[in-house]
Enzyme design. Structure first.
Site, mmCIF file in Angstrom:
data_model
loop_
_atom_site.group_PDB
_atom_site.id
_atom_site.type_symbol
_atom_site.label_atom_id
_atom_site.label_comp_id
_atom_site.label_asym_id
_atom_site.label_seq_id
_atom_site.Cartn_x
_atom_site.Cartn_y
_atom_site.Cartn_z
ATOM 1 N N GLU A 2 -12.283 -17.621 8.349
ATOM 2 C CA GLU A 2 -13.531 -16.901 7.998
ATOM 3 C C GLU A 2 -14.644 -17.339 8.939
ATOM 4 O OE1 GLU A 2 -13.714 -17.888 3.868
ATOM 5 O OE2 GLU A 2 -12.883 -15.963 3.272
ATOM 6 N N ASP A 56 -18.271 7.037 13.800
ATOM 7 C CA ASP A 56 -16.941 6.607 13.377
ATOM 8 C C ASP A 56 -15.950 7.381 14.240
ATOM 9 O OD1 ASP A 56 -14.487 6.336 12.192
ATOM 10 O OD2 ASP A 56 -15.204 6.539 10.142
ATOM 11 N N LYS A 101 -4.687 5.024 15.100
ATOM 12 C CA LYS A 101 -4.519 6.483 15.210
ATOM 13 C C LYS A 101 -4.252 6.831 16.681
ATOM 14 C CE LYS A 101 -7.187 7.597 11.062
ATOM 15 N NZ LYS A 101 -8.088 6.506 10.652
ATOM 16 N N ARG A 127 -2.107 -1.239 12.463
ATOM 17 C CA ARG A 127 -3.007 -0.765 11.399
ATOM 18 C C ARG A 127 -4.182 -1.741 11.283
ATOM 19 N NH1 ARG A 127 -2.611 3.175 8.206
ATOM 20 N NH2 ARG A 127 -0.677 3.663 9.263
ATOM 21 N N TYR A 185 -6.493 -19.586 7.883
ATOM 22 C CA TYR A 185 -7.788 -19.047 7.440
ATOM 23 C C TYR A 185 -8.791 -19.197 8.574
ATOM 24 C CZ TYR A 185 -8.396 -17.253 2.765
ATOM 25 O OH TYR A 185 -8.427 -16.434 1.678
ATOM 26 N N THR A 188 -10.673 2.908 13.693
ATOM 27 C CA THR A 188 -9.405 2.283 13.352
ATOM 28 C C THR A 188 -8.681 2.017 14.668
ATOM 29 O OG1 THR A 188 -8.484 4.490 13.063
ATOM 30 C CG2 THR A 188 -9.073 3.299 11.061
HETATM 31 N N1 DSN Z 1 -6.591 8.517 6.232
HETATM 32 C C1 DSN Z 1 -7.257 8.869 7.455
HETATM 33 C C2 DSN Z 1 -6.893 10.231 7.921
HETATM 34 O O1 DSN Z 1 -5.772 10.632 7.646
HETATM 35 O O2 DSN Z 1 -7.672 10.878 8.578
HETATM 36 C C3 DSN Z 1 -8.714 8.720 7.318
HETATM 37 O O3 DSN Z 1 -8.981 7.575 6.609
#
Ligand code: DSN
Length: 499
Positions: A79, A254, A286, A292, A77, A283
């Site tokens: 935090e 974003d 991607k 992830r 943990y 994120t």
């Molecule tokens: N799920 C993502 C996408 O496919 O663009 C966005 O959150």
């Protein structure tokens, strides 16, 4: 009876490789408790190896990144934030988090990086919290006449809550490619804020900066937000900065979808959000090609507020995932990665051109990033039908609404496809011609299925079996030249772990 690892060591002889050894040892250890989970992992490898991954938001992270997650860092943990934790004994988690954060700052040239968010949606919530905390002036305890917040009356608390919660957010409309968390009415973001989304131009499908400026001057949002899940063009963040300054908003971006193109120096200058925005979320899985998860980059004046993300918004950080983020961020700061990022866009543009050469209609007439939106109604199909037909033939993509879509957000008129995954596999612009040709073949060979009453059903398909067989063969031929994780011997893993 010998164990899978013993069998592998014996079979591999001098051709033994570290990744395969680690995988076998890992799966063997897992299967001692849950053999079905070990089998699922191997089956997923087979699945991913046998489908063309065209989902624009997916990728394949490196085995180094994956293996950094399989360890005891998950047990701690932590935090709080480095050197300011709510638990003792966090020295190694501090080291991991600091390494990942400093790597992110170096890679993106950011003042400060926060690498705890578990997902993009979490990162956006932390960003909202930080911006609200920094910018919404609240009365002091003295002004309220109390010694601590716990002493507030219900009425006083309600007054504070309203002051905090009645702020305005202006992000790209969900129906025009924005994300759910950017103020979509069914999402918590639209319950936290008064949401005033902007759209894209109905004719061109492009962001109209002058229209956004006009709207922003009327709305005067606390947060002007840009970024997308489905917009095939670059965004001019310098222009957004001007608009934010003019209307007095905090600029938030974003960049989840295109973070890899920023990291890889494909998007620079006015197209690099880190140079212009106050707070940038992303994120990590991607185009960035990490595990992830997510991260936040911010100007230094937001640091103290972002650092309160955990525990004010998030649960405890995932030490093992932050370790994998550090690995992936280091990988992204190499020439090989920059070449990859540049190839993602080259491949997307080649794929878009080949699709248009086949007569497909692409939203905005092409792409400048890693993704494109194809109008499948010209094939007489909904997006859901196209998605189902492609999947049957070994191609994964997703149905996606086109701006102002008559088929709505579920059935949709479009599919969204992207090149991050195929480019990681090493495919090139020539391969994209074949991918476009397979998509065209499948969509031409698909008709809407019928309801019991004999009417076209939006979700059913009739796929010509000869087309299906041909498309599958061509998909497998392409994939056989670009094998996912070639270090891993799938046949061996199946033999040992899939009973
Ligand atoms: N799920 C993502 C996408 O496919 O663009 C966005 O959150």
């Amino acid at each position: 009876m010998s164990t899978p690892l013993e069998n592998y060591l014996k079979e591999a002889g001098s051709s033994l490789n570290a990744a395969m050894t680690a995988y076998v040892a890992n799966l063997q250890t897992v299967s001692q408790v849950a053999p079905e989970i070990a089998a699922d992992v191997v089956n997923e490898l087979e699945n991913q190896r046998s489908h063309l991954k065209l989902v624009a938001s997916e990728n394949y992270c490196s085995l180094s990144t994956q293996l950094a997650m399989g360890n005891l860092l998950t047990d701690k943990y932590a935090e709080g934030f480095p050197e300011h934790r709510y638990y003792g004994g966090c020295v190694n988690i501090d080291a991991v988090e600091n390494t990942a954060a400093r790597e992110a700052e170096k890679l993106f040239g950011a003042d400060y990086a926060y690498v705890q968010p578990h997902s993009g949606a979490d990162a956006n919530l932390v960003a909202y919290w930080a911006i609200l905390s920094k910018t919404v002036e609240m009365p002091t305890l003295e002004e309220l006449g109390v010694k601590s917040l716990a002493e507030l009356s219900g009425e006083q608390f309600d007054m504070l809550r309203k002051r905090f919660g009645n702020q305005r957010l202006m992000g790209l409309d969900y129906s025009c490619g924005g994300h759910l968390t950017h103020g979509y009415k069914m999402n918590v973001s639209a319950r936290m804020f008064e949401s005033h989304p902007y759209g894209v131009d109905e004719k061109t499908g492009l962001l109209d900066y002058d229209a956004i400026e006009k709207q922003a001057m009327e709305v005067k949002p606390l947060i002007l937000l840009t970024g997308f899940s489905a917009y095939p063009r670059k965004i001019n963040f310098k222009r957004f900065r001007q608009i934010a300054d003019k209307c007095g908003a905090v600029l938030m971006v974003d960049m989840a979808h295109f973070a890899g193109l920023v990291a890889g120096k494909v998007f620079t200058g006015e197209y690099n959000p880190v140079e212009w925005a106050d707070v940038v979320t992303s994120t990590t899985h991607k185009t960035l090609r990490g595990p992830r998860g997510a991260l936040i980059l911010c100007k230094k004046e937001f640091t103290d507020y972002v650092n309160k993300g955990c525990p004010m918004v998030l649960g405890g950080p995932l030490g093992h995932v932050m370790a994998a983020k550090a690995v992936a961020l280091k990988e992204a700061n190499t020439q090989a990665y920059r070449d990859y990022a540049s190839n993602v866009v080259k491949n997307a543009q080649a794929l878009a051109k080949s699709c248009m050469d086949k007569g497909m209609i692409l939203q905005t007439g092409g792409t400048e990033n890693h993704l494109m939106l194809i109008d499948v109604t010209t094939y007489g199909l909904t997006g859901k039908q196209a998605e189902a037909a492609l999947f049957k033939c070994g191609v994964t993509a997703n149905a996606n609404a086109l701006p102002y879509d008559k088929n709505g957000a579920w059935w949709t008129s479009g599919i969204r496809i992207g090149t991050p995954g195929l480019t990681t596999l090493g495919m090139n612009e020539k391969d994209m011609e074949e991918v476009a040709s397979i998509i065209d073949l499948v969509l031409k060979g698909t008709k809407p299925g019928l309801t019991k009453e004999g009417k076209p059903a939006k979700g059913k398909i009739e796929l010509d079996p000869a087309v299906e067989a041909d498309a599958k063969k061509r998909v497998q031929s392409l994939l056989s030249k670009h094998v996912l994780y070639p270090e891993l011997d799938l046949q061996f893993l199946k033999k040992e772990f899939v009973k």
